[in-house]
Design an enzyme around this catalytic site. Structure first.
Site, PDB file in Angstrom:
ATOM      1  N   HIS A 109      28.675  39.070  45.038  1.00 30.63           N
ATOM      2  CA  HIS A 109      29.889  39.619  44.434  1.00 30.63           C
ATOM      3  C   HIS A 109      30.776  40.263  45.514  1.00 30.63           C
ATOM      4  CE1 HIS A 109      32.225  41.608  41.152  1.00 30.63           C
ATOM      5  NE2 HIS A 109      32.468  42.472  42.116  1.00 30.63           N
ATOM      6  N   GLU A 110      30.197  41.178  46.263  1.00 29.50           N
ATOM      7  CA  GLU A 110      30.991  41.870  47.297  1.00 29.50           C
ATOM      8  C   GLU A 110      31.405  40.882  48.388  1.00 29.50           C
ATOM      9  OE1 GLU A 110      32.049  44.625  46.367  1.00 29.50           O
ATOM     10  OE2 GLU A 110      30.566  45.008  44.797  1.00 29.50           O
ATOM     11  N   HIS A 141      34.603  39.302  47.402  1.00 30.28           N
ATOM     12  CA  HIS A 141      35.753  40.169  47.709  1.00 30.28           C
ATOM     13  C   HIS A 141      36.093  40.075  49.202  1.00 30.28           C
ATOM     14  CE1 HIS A 141      36.447  42.303  43.954  1.00 30.28           C
ATOM     15  NE2 HIS A 141      35.203  42.723  43.864  1.00 30.28           N
ATOM     16  N   GLU A 191      38.957  40.440  41.758  1.00 32.47           N
ATOM     17  CA  GLU A 191      37.711  40.344  40.995  1.00 32.47           C
ATOM     18  C   GLU A 191      37.382  38.886  40.664  1.00 32.47           C
ATOM     19  OE1 GLU A 191      35.795  42.867  40.747  1.00 32.47           O
ATOM     20  OE2 GLU A 191      34.396  42.438  39.124  1.00 32.47           O
TER      21      GLU A 191
HETATM   22 MG    MG Z   1      34.294  43.854  42.116  1.00 30.51          MG
END
Ligand code: MG
Length: 504
Positions: A269-270, A273, A299
């Protein structure tokens, strides 16, 4: 990049100072989350507050405002990128130009106090200890909304601080469409013969050493194309990504000894980003085009890597031998199907950050309704714990026994960030719509099945990342997919995926 208009050039130089201060503050925050000795918390809060004040002063500098007015009048003579710079500066300055400094300072002071009282209230499970600060932040947010201006709903003004163009009406439409369908999918999955609310592979007797988890997440991050020479991975109580400069985009993860999935999902997830920030065209560095365009689009990049890739059955098949090599005793004898279902476990849960793809947006729908009610004085802050329980029952069929797992669980309200939550749902919707488009150009399943993640990243770089904040969310989604944001792609994605996994 070369800016020919001298006034705009001067403005961008001034903006650069704001950015440098912001990045320096972000470094302090990163350090607070990763390294800070416990006794230094107050001192760090003072340092951070001082930098925040300097940022406010920079935005409010009379010369900055004068230059903005002059440049605004010359808009027609600017090129596409310069126009986008002016638009982004106007958007960034709107808060500082319209809200009186007294209110801004009061907001900063109240929220830093509120963070402390929230933290303590959560530890002690005492909502009433957070209530006075929460009430103040709601009041201040209402005042801020009045200063920012809005057409029909003050909550619109706050939503706009996080996602340009977002309105209460649009959120309501989205959640009204999502909520019944998500509940339907959830019920179907729960009725499936393959449904398992618990798995013996995690949160039981099996232990997954942290060091092994670290190596596995690092392997996956590298494979994704995350540039470790322009970033690093650390550990923090809550995973996050921070952009400290163009070549310093850091991620954190967390390790839970009994569940090896958490560190991997958080890192992917990170990492998503971070890939966005690492991929912005270098010529935009230090300009108002330099970062990802909005929280929603950001996101979408993180959720794509976490879910469309990380929880993709084909990717899990690809990763299976590696997972088994890292955890031979724990998972060496476990079949693929079990791992696939383990990563795609669906069940109503109390905590948003632990929620699966199907139920996650129901957590957001709940927060959206409560926030909209609070900002419009339809709901009183003191009633939040009860309302939370009611809505959890209504949306997910379960109720928290404590406020720690209820109205106190998220940090956002202690920052006074009303209007932030809906961007998480937007991210999920954008991710599905981008993925749908990507599949017209690439065979996503085949690529993730072979671990060929570079081809996927190259697609994102070309269509999304390189542009930074050049196109606003509405414009970007139309440019990439040919239409505005639609809920149906996300629902179709869930229906198709879970139909296969659970034989629905
Ligand atoms: Mg996030």
């Amino acid at each position: 990049m070369i800016i020919s208009n001298p006034k705009l050039k001067r403005l961008v130089q001034k903006y650069r100072q704001i950015r440098l201060l912001g990045q320096t503050r972000a470094l302090l925050d990163w350090d607070l989350n990763v390294n800070l000795p416990p006794k230094a918390a107050q001192e760090r809060a003072d340092q951070s507050a001082y930098l925040a004040e300097l940022v406010v002063d920079r935005w409010m500098e009379p010369e900055f405002r004068r230059l903005m007015d002059q440049v605004k009048n010359k808009k027609t003579s600017l090129n596409k990128e310069e126009k986008a710079i002016v638009r982004n500066l106007e958007e960034g300055a709107r808060y500082y130009f319209n809200v009186p400094k007294k209110i801004i300072v009061e907001f900063e002071e109240t929220s830093s106090k509120a963070f402390m009282s929230w933290k303590k209230a959560k530890e002690e499970d005492r909502f009433t200890n957070f209530l006075p600060d929460l009430k103040k932040l709601i009041k201040l947010s209402q005042i801020v909304a009045q200063h920012l201006g809005f057409k029909s709903n003050p909550y619109d003004a706050l939503l706009n601080l996080y996602e340009p163009g977002l309105t209460t009406k649009k959120c309501r439409q989205i959640f009204n469409q999502l909520q019944p369908e998500l509940t339907k999918i959830l019920k179907k999955i729960q009725k499936s013969d393959h449904y398992q609310a618990k798995s013996g592979l995690v949160s039981g007797k099996l232990s997954y050493p942290k060091e092994t988890q670290r190596q596995l997440t690092q392997f996956v991050l590298k494979r994704m194309g995350y540039d470790f020479a322009s970033g690093r991975m650390d550990v923090s109580p809550h995973p996050f990504t921070t952009e400290l400069s163009r070549h310093d985009v850091r991620v954190t993860t967390w390790y839970h000894q009994s569940d090896f999935r958490d560190s991997l999902s958080a890192a992917m997830h990170e990492g998503g980003h971070a890939l966005y920030e690492q991929g912005v065209d270098i010529i935009y560095s230090s300009t108002p085009l330099a970062s990802g365009v909005s929280l929603g689009i950001h996101e979408s990049q993180s959720r794509f890597w976490e879910n469309q890739v990380g929880r993709n059955p084909q990717f899990l098949k690809f990763l299976m031998p590696t997972i088994q090599a890292f955890y031979p005793d724990q998972l060496g004898q476990v079949g693929e199907e079990r791992i696939i279902r383990l990563f795609n476990q669906v069940k109503p849960s109390l905590i948003r950050v632990e929620a699966d793809e199907v139920t996650y947006n129901l957590h957001i729908a709940l927060r959206f309704q409560l926030e909209e009610g609070l900002i419009n004085d339809k709901i009183r802050a003191k009633d939040l714990p009860d309302l939370w329980r009611q809505k959890m029952k209504q949306f997910l069929g379960i109720e928290p026994k404590t406020d720690r797992e209820g109205a106190l669980q998220d940090v956002h309200w202690s920052y006074g960030s009303f209007g932030y939550f809906p961007t998480y749902t937007l991210g999920n919707l954008y991710a599905a719509q981008f993925a749908k488009k990507m599949e017209e150009d690439l065979d996503l399943d085949q690529l993730v099945g072979q671990g060929e993640l570079g081809t996927i990243l190259a697609w994102q770089r070309e269509k999304i990342h390189q542009h930074g904040s050049l196109y606003w969310p509405d414009e970007l989604i139309k440019r990439v997919t040919g239409e505005g944001l639609r809920v149906k792609y996300f629902l179709e994605y869930l229906q198709e995926k879970y139909k296969k996994i659970y034989d629905l």
